[in-house]
Scaffold this motif. Structure first.
Motif, PDB file in Angstrom:
ATOM      1  N   ALA A 290       0.828  -1.207   0.000  1.00 15.52           N
ATOM      2  CA  ALA A 290       0.000   0.000   0.000  1.00 15.52           C
ATOM      3  C   ALA A 290       0.864   1.260   0.000  1.00 15.52           C
ATOM      4  CB  ALA A 290      -0.922  -0.006   1.216  1.00 15.52           C
ATOM      5  N   LEU A 291       1.984   1.231   0.755  1.00 24.57           N
ATOM      6  CA  LEU A 291       2.910   2.368   0.755  1.00 24.57           C
ATOM      7  C   LEU A 291       3.497   2.585  -0.637  1.00 24.57           C
ATOM      8  CD1 LEU A 291       4.579   4.505   2.355  1.00 24.57           C
ATOM      9  CD2 LEU A 291       6.295   2.703   2.689  1.00 24.57           C
ATOM     10  N   LEU A 292       3.907   1.502  -1.295  1.00 26.32           N
ATOM     11  CA  LEU A 292       4.472   1.600  -2.634  1.00 26.32           C
ATOM     12  C   LEU A 292       3.436   2.122  -3.630  1.00 26.32           C
ATOM     13  CD1 LEU A 292       6.858   1.071  -4.523  1.00 26.32           C
ATOM     14  CD2 LEU A 292       6.040  -1.291  -4.769  1.00 26.32           C
ATOM     15  N   ALA A 293       2.193   1.638  -3.514  1.00 22.86           N
ATOM     16  CA  ALA A 293       1.127   2.084  -4.422  1.00 22.86           C
ATOM     17  C   ALA A 293       0.816   3.570  -4.222  1.00 22.86           C
ATOM     18  CB  ALA A 293      -0.127   1.246  -4.198  1.00 22.86           C
ATOM     19  N   ALA A 294       0.805   4.014  -2.971  1.00 20.52           N
ATOM     20  CA  ALA A 294       0.538   5.430  -2.699  1.00 20.52           C
ATOM     21  C   ALA A 294       1.640   6.309  -3.272  1.00 20.52           C
ATOM     22  CB  ALA A 294       0.401   5.650  -1.197  1.00 20.52           C
ATOM     23  N   TRP A 295       2.889   5.852  -3.156  1.00 18.98           N
ATOM     24  CA  TRP A 295       3.990   6.626  -3.747  1.00 18.98           C
ATOM     25  C   TRP A 295       3.885   6.643  -5.270  1.00 18.98           C
ATOM     26  CZ3 TRP A 295       7.762   4.915  -7.138  1.00 18.98           C
ATOM     27  CH2 TRP A 295       8.778   5.844  -7.424  1.00 18.98           C
ATOM     28  N   TRP A 296       3.566   5.498  -5.862  1.00 19.26           N
ATOM     29  CA  TRP A 296       3.475   5.398  -7.318  1.00 19.26           C
ATOM     30  C   TRP A 296       2.365   6.288  -7.865  1.00 19.26           C
ATOM     31  CZ3 TRP A 296       6.569   3.018 -10.800  1.00 19.26           C
ATOM     32  CH2 TRP A 296       6.077   2.892 -12.103  1.00 19.26           C
ATOM     33  N   ALA A 297       1.263   6.373  -7.127  1.00 15.63           N
ATOM     34  CA  ALA A 297       0.131   7.189  -7.564  1.00 15.63           C
ATOM     35  C   ALA A 297       0.274   8.652  -7.155  1.00 15.63           C
ATOM     36  CB  ALA A 297      -1.168   6.616  -7.000  1.00 15.63           C
ATOM     37  N   ASP A 298       1.389   8.989  -6.531  1.00 16.32           N
ATOM     38  CA  ASP A 298       1.636  10.360  -6.063  1.00 16.32           C
ATOM     39  C   ASP A 298       0.563  10.817  -5.081  1.00 16.32           C
ATOM     40  OD1 ASP A 298       3.172  12.611  -5.876  1.00 16.32           O
ATOM     41  OD2 ASP A 298       2.232  13.632  -7.566  1.00 16.32           O
ATOM     42  N   ARG A 299       0.131   9.895  -4.238  1.00 15.37           N
ATOM     43  CA  ARG A 299      -0.889  10.206  -3.227  1.00 15.37           C
ATOM     44  C   ARG A 299      -0.325  10.117  -1.810  1.00 15.37           C
ATOM     45  NH1 ARG A 299      -6.202   9.403  -5.021  1.00 15.37           N
ATOM     46  NH2 ARG A 299      -6.352  10.169  -7.154  1.00 15.37           N
ATOM     47  N   LEU A 300       0.978  10.026  -1.702  1.00 15.89           N
ATOM     48  CA  LEU A 300       1.582   9.814  -0.392  1.00 15.89           C
ATOM     49  C   LEU A 300       1.702  11.136   0.356  1.00 15.89           C
ATOM     50  CD1 LEU A 300       2.841   7.707   1.480  1.00 15.89           C
ATOM     51  CD2 LEU A 300       5.052   8.174   0.420  1.00 15.89           C
ATOM     52  N   SER A 301       1.087  11.204   1.520  1.00 14.68           N
ATOM     53  CA  SER A 301       1.152  12.389   2.366  1.00 14.68           C
ATOM     54  C   SER A 301       1.816  12.025   3.694  1.00 14.68           C
ATOM     55  CB  SER A 301      -0.251  12.949   2.631  1.00 14.68           C
ATOM     56  OG  SER A 301      -1.033  12.022   3.363  1.00 14.68           O
ATOM     57  N   TYR A 302       2.240  13.028   4.418  1.00 14.96           N
ATOM     58  CA  TYR A 302       2.907  12.770   5.694  1.00 14.96           C
ATOM     59  C   TYR A 302       1.977  12.115   6.720  1.00 14.96           C
ATOM     60  CZ  TYR A 302       5.712  13.477   9.878  1.00 14.96           C
ATOM     61  OH  TYR A 302       6.409  13.271  11.039  1.00 14.96           O
ATOM     62  N   PRO A 303       0.726  12.572   6.883  1.00 12.85           N
ATOM     63  CA  PRO A 303      -0.173  11.871   7.817  1.00 12.85           C
ATOM     64  C   PRO A 303      -0.386  10.408   7.432  1.00 12.85           C
ATOM     65  CG  PRO A 303      -1.042  14.034   7.302  1.00 12.85           C
ATOM     66  CD  PRO A 303       0.113  13.811   6.380  1.00 12.85           C
ATOM     67  N   TRP A 304      -0.485  10.133   6.128  1.00 12.89           N
ATOM     68  CA  TRP A 304      -0.663   8.742   5.695  1.00 12.89           C
ATOM     69  C   TRP A 304       0.582   7.934   6.066  1.00 12.89           C
ATOM     70  CZ3 TRP A 304       1.008   4.511   3.235  1.00 12.89           C
ATOM     71  CH2 TRP A 304       0.056   3.582   2.794  1.00 12.89           C
ATOM     72  N   LEU A 305       1.762   8.534   5.903  1.00 15.41           N
ATOM     73  CA  LEU A 305       3.000   7.841   6.236  1.00 15.41           C
ATOM     74  C   LEU A 305       3.068   7.536   7.729  1.00 15.41           C
ATOM     75  CD1 LEU A 305       5.693   6.881   4.961  1.00 15.41           C
ATOM     76  CD2 LEU A 305       6.682   9.011   5.803  1.00 15.41           C
ATOM     77  N   LEU A 306       2.642   8.479   8.560  1.00 17.74           N
ATOM     78  CA  LEU A 306       2.615   8.230  10.002  1.00 17.74           C
ATOM     79  C   LEU A 306       1.704   7.059  10.342  1.00 17.74           C
ATOM     80  CD1 LEU A 306       2.505  11.792  11.637  1.00 17.74           C
ATOM     81  CD2 LEU A 306       4.463  10.243  11.440  1.00 17.74           C
TER      82      LEU A 306
END
Length: 407
Positions: A290-306
């Motif tokens: 899920a982390l890799l998919a969020a990065w690939w889709a350019d949807r990765l935010s800091y709250p999501w990472l936390l």
């Protein structure tokens, strides 16, 4: 608690030789007039001693007993800590740090072995979880305390304090450590060793139940270390968080781990160790994907990472103690060696995973970290997906004997 808490103090003292010292490295470099690379060598040589000593302590535990191992390790830790505080130059400091790493290795082998050998299975999981919680708190609190200490003292005082902590913990730890491991057979009644009564590292490496669990746990730990080692390089660019972003992520991860680890024994008892480990491995793989998919889709935010990191550490808090306890379900004559191989695998995979990811950080940023973590976690999941159930294997071996006895 009379067993776990005193042993946890020597684990904490051993870990402080790294975590309390880290903030003092720059001031030590200035005081001794050495380069940054030479300063970093005091860290690398400690880790070398720690890793190289694992197999030695695992063998010594069965030859001289856990209490004498703790006595030897603590004495060396105390002397080298005060020695580092008085070291006049880099050469002396490096030699003392090497021996200090070897001394710290005693706790990493003896403590989980004693906990697993002296407590019932469910309490063993709880005991190892408690030790793991200490091991999670020290890396988070150690650098903070070390930084605060430098406001009123120098780097030499850091080592003196480590020596005092080790000296103060020695009487309690020695009282809680048995002279010898209790004589207890494994599930198939063999007290002497592994398969066919054999003992030694070779017998353990031929035991797929142990090897599969050890490698799977090491791979998940490698994913953890990959994130921790890479985060200071890649997190500042995410939402302009700066270095405070890494500190907050570490705090969330430690909190998630501690809360989950406190329930590891209960969850393991309810699901069974095998299913708890398998579920944890699957969740780790899904989280990293899920982390890799969020990065690939350019949807990765800091709250999501936390949220991701808190969940990842929480899953490890349940899976880790259970996997360690299950892997140590070996005959008493092999427990110390099994513990040594487990820790050595964790250190080796963590170092290799970190170095393998490092070249891709400048270009891939979090994508390289997420990909590495995903590969490690899915490999771990594959290892435990069908790993042998030890109790089932024992029953299968006993069935022909029982039928022959009836005949």
């Amino acid at each position: 608690m009379r067993t776990v808490l005193p042993l946890a103090t020597i684990t904490a003292a051993s870990m402080l030789t790294m975590d309390l010292y880290l903030p003092a490295v720059p001031t030590m470099q200035l005081d001794l007039g050495i380069t940054v690379a030479q300063g970093q060598l005091t860290i690398a040589i400690f880790l070398l001693g720690l890793a190289a000593s694992q197999l030695v302590w695992g063998e010594l535990l069965h030859r001289i007993g856990p209490r004498r191992c703790v006595q030897t390790g603590l004495l060396a830790l105390i002397l080298t800590s005060f020695g580092c505080a008085l070291a006049p130059d880099l050469t002396m400091l490096l030699g003392l740090r090497l021996v200090q790493g070897i001394a710290a290795g005693a706790a990493t082998v003896v403590v989980p072995t004693v906990v697993r050998a002296t407590l019932p299975e469910q309490d063993g999981v709880r005991g190892i979880a408690a030790i793991a919680m200490i091991e999670a708190i020290v890396p988070a609190a150690g650098p903070v305390l070390g930084t605060a200490l430098l406001l009123i003292a120098d780097w030499r005082t850091t080592f003196a304090i480590i020596g005092v902590i080790a000296l103060a913990s020695a009487p309690f730890a020695l009282r809680a450590t048995p002279v010898a491991l209790p004589s207890q057979g494994d599930a198939d009644g063999d007290e002497g060793g592994g398969e066919g009564g054999r003992v030694g590292y070779r017998a353990l490496l031929r035991n797929w139940h142990f090897v599969g669990l050890a490698l799977a746990h090491a791979l998940s730990f490698g994913a953890l270390i990959t994130f921790v080692a890479s985060a200071p390089q890649v997190l500042p660019a995410l939402a302009n968080t700066g270095q405070s972003g890494f500190a907050l992520a570490q705090g969330c991860g430690v909190a998630g781990f501690i809360v989950a680890a406190s329930q590891a024994g209960r969850i393991s008892n309810r699901l069974g160790p095998r299913h708890a480990i398998q579920l944890g491995a699957l969740l780790h793989g899904l989280l990293c994907t899920a982390l890799l998919a969020a990065w690939w889709a350019d949807r990765l935010s800091y709250p999501w990472l936390l949220a991701f990191w808190t969940a990842f550490c929480a899953v490890l808090g349940i899976r880790g103690p259970t996997a360690f306890s299950e892997a140590l379900s070996e005959p008493t004559a092999q427990l110390g060696r099994a513990s040594a191989l487990m820790v050595l695998a964790l250190l080796a995979v963590g170092a290799l995973a970190t170095q393998a990811t490092a070249p891709f950080l400048p270009g891939g940023q979090l994508g390289a970290v997420a990909l590495s973590m995903s590969l490690l976690c899915w490999a771990s999941c594959a290892l435990v997906a069908r790993y042998p159930d030890k109790q089932a294997s024992v029953r299968a071996r006993q069935r022909p004997e029982q039928e022959q006895a009836r005949l």
